[in-house]
Design a protein around this motif. Structure first.
Motif, mmCIF file in Angstrom:
data_model
loop_
_atom_site.group_PDB
_atom_site.id
_atom_site.type_symbol
_atom_site.label_atom_id
_atom_site.label_comp_id
_atom_site.label_asym_id
_atom_site.label_seq_id
_atom_site.Cartn_x
_atom_site.Cartn_y
_atom_site.Cartn_z
ATOM 1 N N PRO A 74 -5.315 -15.661 8.991
ATOM 2 C CA PRO A 74 -5.506 -14.822 10.176
ATOM 3 C C PRO A 74 -5.825 -13.377 9.793
ATOM 4 C CG PRO A 74 -3.382 -15.972 10.241
ATOM 5 C CD PRO A 74 -3.964 -16.192 8.881
ATOM 6 N N SER A 75 -6.313 -12.617 10.747
ATOM 7 C CA SER A 75 -6.621 -11.217 10.533
ATOM 8 C C SER A 75 -5.370 -10.483 10.058
ATOM 9 C CB SER A 75 -7.115 -10.633 11.861
ATOM 10 O OG SER A 75 -7.422 -9.298 11.691
ATOM 11 N N GLY A 76 -5.535 -9.691 8.997
ATOM 12 C CA GLY A 76 -4.393 -8.921 8.484
ATOM 13 C C GLY A 76 -3.495 -9.704 7.542
ATOM 14 N N ALA A 77 -3.874 -10.926 7.212
ATOM 15 C CA ALA A 77 -3.014 -11.770 6.357
ATOM 16 C C ALA A 77 -2.945 -11.259 4.927
ATOM 17 C CB ALA A 77 -3.532 -13.207 6.363
ATOM 18 N N GLY A 78 -4.004 -10.556 4.480
ATOM 19 C CA GLY A 78 -3.998 -10.027 3.116
ATOM 20 C C GLY A 78 -5.173 -10.503 2.272
ATOM 21 N N LYS A 79 -6.195 -11.068 2.911
ATOM 22 C CA LYS A 79 -7.338 -11.614 2.174
ATOM 23 C C LYS A 79 -8.065 -10.532 1.382
ATOM 24 C CE LYS A 79 -9.220 -13.165 6.021
ATOM 25 N NZ LYS A 79 -8.199 -12.937 7.050
ATOM 26 N N SER A 80 -8.441 -9.453 2.076
ATOM 27 C CA SER A 80 -9.180 -8.383 1.396
ATOM 28 C C SER A 80 -8.303 -7.689 0.366
ATOM 29 C CB SER A 80 -9.712 -7.362 2.401
ATOM 30 O OG SER A 80 -10.625 -7.991 3.263
ATOM 31 N N THR A 81 -7.009 -7.574 0.669
ATOM 32 C CA THR A 81 -6.093 -6.930 -0.274
ATOM 33 C C THR A 81 -6.047 -7.712 -1.586
ATOM 34 O OG1 THR A 81 -4.799 -6.131 1.592
ATOM 35 C CG2 THR A 81 -3.718 -6.109 -0.557
ATOM 36 N N TYR A 104 0.839 -1.210 0.000
ATOM 37 C CA TYR A 104 0.000 0.000 0.000
ATOM 38 C C TYR A 104 0.870 1.255 0.000
ATOM 39 C CZ TYR A 104 -4.302 -2.617 0.921
ATOM 40 O OH TYR A 104 -5.380 -3.463 0.829
ATOM 41 N N VAL A 149 2.451 -6.301 1.426
ATOM 42 C CA VAL A 149 1.307 -6.929 2.078
ATOM 43 C C VAL A 149 1.022 -8.267 1.385
ATOM 44 C CG1 VAL A 149 -1.170 -6.657 2.481
ATOM 45 C CG2 VAL A 149 0.344 -4.722 2.818
ATOM 46 N N TYR A 180 -6.517 -1.282 -6.800
ATOM 47 C CA TYR A 180 -5.087 -0.951 -6.754
ATOM 48 C C TYR A 180 -4.362 -1.781 -7.803
ATOM 49 C CZ TYR A 180 -6.208 0.727 -2.043
ATOM 50 O OH TYR A 180 -6.739 1.367 -0.973
ATOM 51 N N HIS A 212 -13.917 -14.631 6.278
ATOM 52 C CA HIS A 212 -13.412 -14.063 7.532
ATOM 53 C C HIS A 212 -13.868 -14.903 8.719
ATOM 54 C CE1 HIS A 212 -11.973 -10.272 5.824
ATOM 55 N NE2 HIS A 212 -13.025 -10.332 5.049
HETATM 56 P P1 ATP Z 1 -9.193 -9.293 8.172
HETATM 57 O O1 ATP Z 1 -9.566 -10.745 8.212
HETATM 58 O O2 ATP Z 1 -8.848 -8.759 9.534
HETATM 59 O O3 ATP Z 1 -10.166 -8.411 7.446
HETATM 60 P P2 ATP Z 1 -7.369 -9.472 5.854
HETATM 61 O O4 ATP Z 1 -6.692 -10.811 5.752
HETATM 62 O O5 ATP Z 1 -8.493 -9.217 4.933
HETATM 63 O O6 ATP Z 1 -7.765 -9.190 7.370
HETATM 64 P P3 ATP Z 1 -6.129 -7.100 4.723
HETATM 65 O O7 ATP Z 1 -7.284 -6.198 5.015
HETATM 66 O O8 ATP Z 1 -5.913 -7.505 3.313
HETATM 67 O O9 ATP Z 1 -6.182 -8.414 5.640
HETATM 68 O O10 ATP Z 1 -4.824 -6.400 5.290
HETATM 69 C C1 ATP Z 1 -3.503 -6.875 5.024
HETATM 70 C C2 ATP Z 1 -2.502 -5.852 5.559
HETATM 71 O O11 ATP Z 1 -2.578 -4.642 4.784
HETATM 72 C C3 ATP Z 1 -2.711 -5.454 7.004
HETATM 73 O O12 ATP Z 1 -1.441 -5.306 7.604
HETATM 74 C C4 ATP Z 1 -3.414 -4.102 6.899
HETATM 75 O O13 ATP Z 1 -3.098 -3.290 8.007
HETATM 76 C C5 ATP Z 1 -2.830 -3.524 5.613
HETATM 77 N N1 ATP Z 1 -3.795 -2.654 4.911
HETATM 78 C C6 ATP Z 1 -5.059 -2.976 4.513
HETATM 79 N N2 ATP Z 1 -5.638 -1.958 3.852
HETATM 80 C C7 ATP Z 1 -4.734 -0.949 3.819
HETATM 81 C C8 ATP Z 1 -4.706 0.389 3.265
HETATM 82 N N3 ATP Z 1 -5.772 0.872 2.592
HETATM 83 N N4 ATP Z 1 -3.599 1.128 3.427
HETATM 84 C C9 ATP Z 1 -2.517 0.653 4.090
HETATM 85 N N5 ATP Z 1 -2.455 -0.602 4.630
HETATM 86 C C10 ATP Z 1 -3.543 -1.386 4.487
#
Ligand code: ATP
Length: 244
Positions: free
Chosen positions: A58-65, A34, A40, A74, A198
């Motif tokens: 796990p939370s923050g692993a990067g699923k939504s990214t 990002y 990420v 992006y 999630h």
């Molecule tokens: P969760 O299950 O908690 O939703 P996730 O696996 O979907 O988590 P992401 O939301 O993809 O995880 O986040 C992956 C990493 O990228 C995390 O460290 C988060 O802090 C970071 N991150 C997510 N969105 C942004 C953003 N818009 N700008 C900067 N960093 C971001």
């Protein structure tokens, strides 16, 4: 807000419109950050095809990214993705207009059937203006579950080859959860479906599960394979199911 509205999209214009046929998605050596320095997603190689594919980690692993990139919100700094996506936001207009947006040629019978399958028909018919009720900013505020079911009705009408669902972090009401599950099972042989699990509630019906940790894909397989071979998956699964 104006700052955001005025922002130029990072994705270049002029990209050719892309017609999806098989719904096969491929990530090749994709890395993304990002802020330009902390990655990420790290060297993601992944093929996703027809069926229900769940993304777990796990939370923050990067699923939504991973999904943000697939939807082209992006652009990844490294690698390529061979596909395109579509967003499914609801906008401020009548319920009917929101549904017709998915398929302008759908007639009212088709719209009603889609709403019935999405378990939102009774709600709509109970409103004073029925399908002509305005929703959104200047209209009726609908609940999260109602929004999700309207989005399902849209997806049914659109009949797109690829479906992406970001399972809400909050509790889905059981009506919405059932509507989603029935819809997924009805379509698993026809569409490429990706669910960001999630809460792991869709895991039990997934054909393939992709396990992510710290921006990397660490495992792929069925629930049984991952459960037997990956301690982190086992822990995630067990902790989720204790909570439910
Ligand atoms: P969760 O299950 O908690 O939703 P996730 O696996 O979907 O988590 P992401 O939301 O993809 O995880 O986040 C992956 C990493 O990228 C995390 O460290 C988060 O802090 C970071 N991150 C997510 N969105 C942004 C953003 N818009 N700008 C900067 N960093 C971001």
């Amino acid at each position: 807000m104006y700052e955001i509205l005025d922002k130029k999209p990072k994705i270049k214009d002029g990209d050719k419109e892309f017609k999806i046929k098989d719904g096969l998605i491929e990530f090749k050596n994709v890395s993304f950050s990002y802020n330009g320095s902390d990655y990420v997603l790290k060297d993601i190689n992944l093929k996703i095809g027809r069926g229900i594919n769940a993304i777990v980690g796990p939370s923050g692993a990067g699923k939504s990214t991973l999904i943000n990139i697939l939807l082209r919100f992006y652009e990844p700094q490294k690698g390529e993705i061979f596909i395109d996506g579509e967003d499914i936001f609801l906008f401020s207009d009548t319920i009917l207009e929101n549904l017709k947006f998915a398929n302008p040629s759908a007639n009212i019978d088709e719209i009603r059937i889609a709403c019935e399958k999405a378990k939102i028909l009774d709600f709509i018919e109970g409103l004073p203006d029925k399908f002509n009720t305005k929703i959104g900013e200047r209209g009726l505020k609908i609940s999260g579950g109602e929004r999700q079911r309207l989005s399902i009705a849209r997806a049914i009408l659109k009949d797109a080859p690829i479906l992406i669902l970001d399972e809400a972090t909050s509790q889905l009401d059981s009506l919405t959860e059932n509507a989603i599950k029935e819809f997924l099972l009805e379509n698993e042989n026809k569409k490429t479906i990706i669910v960001i699990a999630h809460r792991l509630s869709t895991i039990n019906i997934a054909d393939k599960i992709i396990l992510i940790e710290d921006g990397k894909i660490i495992g792929e397989g069925t629930h049984k394979e991952l459960y037997e071979n990956y301690e982190i998956y086992k822990e995630l699964y067990n902790s989720q199911f204790i909570k439910v």
